[in-house]
Design an enzyme around this catalytic site. Structure first.
Site: not given
Ligand code: BES
Ligand code: ZN
Ligand code: MN
Length: 497
Positions: A273, A280, A354
């Site tokens: 991801d 990120k 999601r």
């Molecule tokens: N895979 C991440 C969530 C995650 C973050 C898992 C840190 C483990 C450690 C997920 O896909 C994600 O990026 N979520 C975002 C959502 C936001 C954009 C609403 C997040 O948590 O920042």
């Molecule tokens: Zn993710």
């Molecule tokens: Mn993500």
């Protein structure tokens, strides 16, 4: 590893080493007393010298002991007598196994004093021993070229004392504990692999290999064309930026009364991801190889139900994709149509979990399931809310969520029941589509669950956010194997075993 139960006669057990507990006051715990008299007071003499404190984490290997069949004893600190219980016992057992694993000892008798029966009954006694031995001996499948770890000598563990009436329960516990730890090891092996090895295609191949191993399992791996036929527009929107082709995996276990409605497990399998166009930050981005931990936990759980031949029907669904930025990638503001027909405005391409899960959850409907549980490293917000100790448990059915939370308590793999009331869904309003895929910073773990809730109406559904529990960073970086122990307990209980 061979596991057995012992009932009495510690001094005559045919093993290399007995593992004995010592409390912090320097006092030998009960089982140690009998070993001490057999050895003519040798153990007490050692303790009287003050070389061993009995603190948790401390171990001392004694050799050339006479009067017992075992010629070695491992003194193991149990901590303070007052706070001794399930937790400290479990921890001490882990320390003992770590110490044993560094020696050439091939067989041990675990003779640590047991916590009160109301905290650990005979079944869970066996279960925890089986699990802790397996998880302590787990070695990361690293790719280091000249540092092959020495093979562990330990082959046989005899655990006790167990009163006669409890032997059967303890033996069943040992078998289950072993199955749980080998399932968790499968999760850890898959999740620890780098994303250039563990691709969606690789996960599909591993699912096929698993189904070959067990006759109760059937597998179907949908490729991109088949996924298109299923109209999984949200899953495909995530995948479209990557050169890696997506896979949608369906694993089915059937045993016993196989006509009853199944439990369906759904795993998030984002093999890497990056965030996509909503890229990120680079710091710690490597950890996003663990973003398929939910998928790995589903694979692990399917291996467990098959290995234990649980008399029930269980279906594992895995949505496997890679989330990359590219000229083909989905962009903020793009609108995708889910398999359920609902449209989603993708305001943040990093909220991809999601998107793949909504299409996977919709796929679960065709099985008329008794319960659907999805497992996902879904939100950083869940890590902020609960840290690394509890997984977040959400759902539209409080009984099902409670069932999972209780399984987590029994399995020492805890989850916390989080709120999921309708007002959170208001944050997902979009001017251009049925929903947006993000709902702002506030309550981020809950709005993510609320998004999934839009696709699970009419199903008995729960969601485990394992972003904080499935892996750890820092010096011990790697997969933890959670929440496979929780899921295993949930399934074993449902099967009535
Ligand atoms: N895979 C991440 C969530 C995650 C973050 C898992 C840190 C483990 C450690 C997920 O896909 C994600 O990026 N979520 C975002 C959502 C936001 C954009 C609403 C997040 O948590 O920042
Ligand atoms: Zn993710
Ligand atoms: Mn993500």
């Amino acid at each position: 590893m061979q596991f057995e139960v012992w009932a009495k006669g510690l001094a005559t057990l045919n093993v290399d080493c007995v593992v004995l507990g010592v409390f912090e006051d320097g006092e030998l715990a009960e089982e140690g007393q009998s070993a001490d008299s057999a050895s003519g007071g040798y153990l007490k003499k050692v303790l009287a010298r003050g070389d061993f404190s009995g603190r948790s984490g401390e171990t001392l290997l004694l050799t050339d002991i006479s009067g017992m069949t075992a010629t070695r004893a491992l003194l193991t600190g149990l901590g303070s007598r007052k706070s001794f219980g399930r937790k400290s016992w479990r921890r001490s057992l882990g320390h003992a196994i770590t110490a044993i694993s560094k020696t050439r000892i091939a067989s041990i008798a675990v003779a640590l004093d047991r916590p009160p029966a109301k905290e650990v009954d005979d079944y869970y006694f066996g279960r925890i021993v089986g699990e802790v031995v397996g998880s302590t001996l787990y070695r990361v499948n690293d790719l280091k070229t000249n540092k092959k770890p020495k093979a562990v000598a330990l082959q046989k563990v005899v655990a006790g004392p167990v009163r006669k009436a409890g032997i059967e329960d303890a033996e069943r516990g040992l078998a289950h504990g072993q199955a749980v730890s080998s399932a968790a090891s499968l999760q850890r092996d898959l999740a620890n692999l780098p994303a250039n090895v563990c691709t969606p295609t690789y996960l599909g191949d591993q699912a096929r290999a698993l189904a070959k191993q067990y006759t109760s399992l059937r597998v179907q791996v949908l490729d991109e064309a088949a996924i298109k036929k299923e109209k999984m527009g949200c899953l495909l929107a995530v995948s479209q930026g990557s050169h890696e082709a997506p896979r949608f995996i369906v694993l089915e276990h059937r045993a016993g009364k196989s006509d009853s409605p199944p439990v369906v497990l759904v795993g998030k399998g984002v093999t890497f991801d990056t965030g996509g166009i909503s890229l990120k930050d680079p710091g710690g981005m490597d950890e996003m190889k663990f973003d398929m931990s939910g998928a790995a936990a589903v694979m692990a759980s399917m291996s467990l139900v098959a290995k234990l031949r649980l008399p029930m029907r269980v279906i594992g669904l895995i949505a496997a994709v890679e989330n990359m930025p590219s000229g083909h990638a989905v962009k903020p503001g793009d609108i995708a149509t889910s398999a359920a027909g609902l449209t989603v405005e993708i305001l943040n391409t990093d909220a991809e979990g999601r998107l793949i899960l909504c299409d996977a959850l919709n796929y679960a409907r065709r099985f008329s399931p008794a319960a659907v549980v999805d497992i996902a490293t879904l939100t950083g917000a869940c890590v902020i809310a609960l840290g690394h100790h509890h997984s977040g448990a959400f759902g539209n059915n409080d009984d099902l969520v409670r069932e999972l939370v209780e399984a987590g308590v029994r399995a020492d793999d805890r989850a916390w029941h989080m709120p999921l009331t309708e007002e959170y869904a208001d944050q997902l309003k979009s001017n251009f589509a049925d929903f947006a895929n993000v709902g702002g910073r506030e309550g981020g773990a809950i709005t993510a669950a609320a998004f999934l809730g839009k696709f699970t109406q009419g199903l008995k559904w729960a969601h485990l956010d394992v972003a904080g529990t499935a892996y750890q960073g820092g010096a011990q970086k790697g997969s933890t194997g959670r929440p496979t122990p929780l899921l295993a307990d949930f399934l074993i209980h449902r099967a009535g075993l």
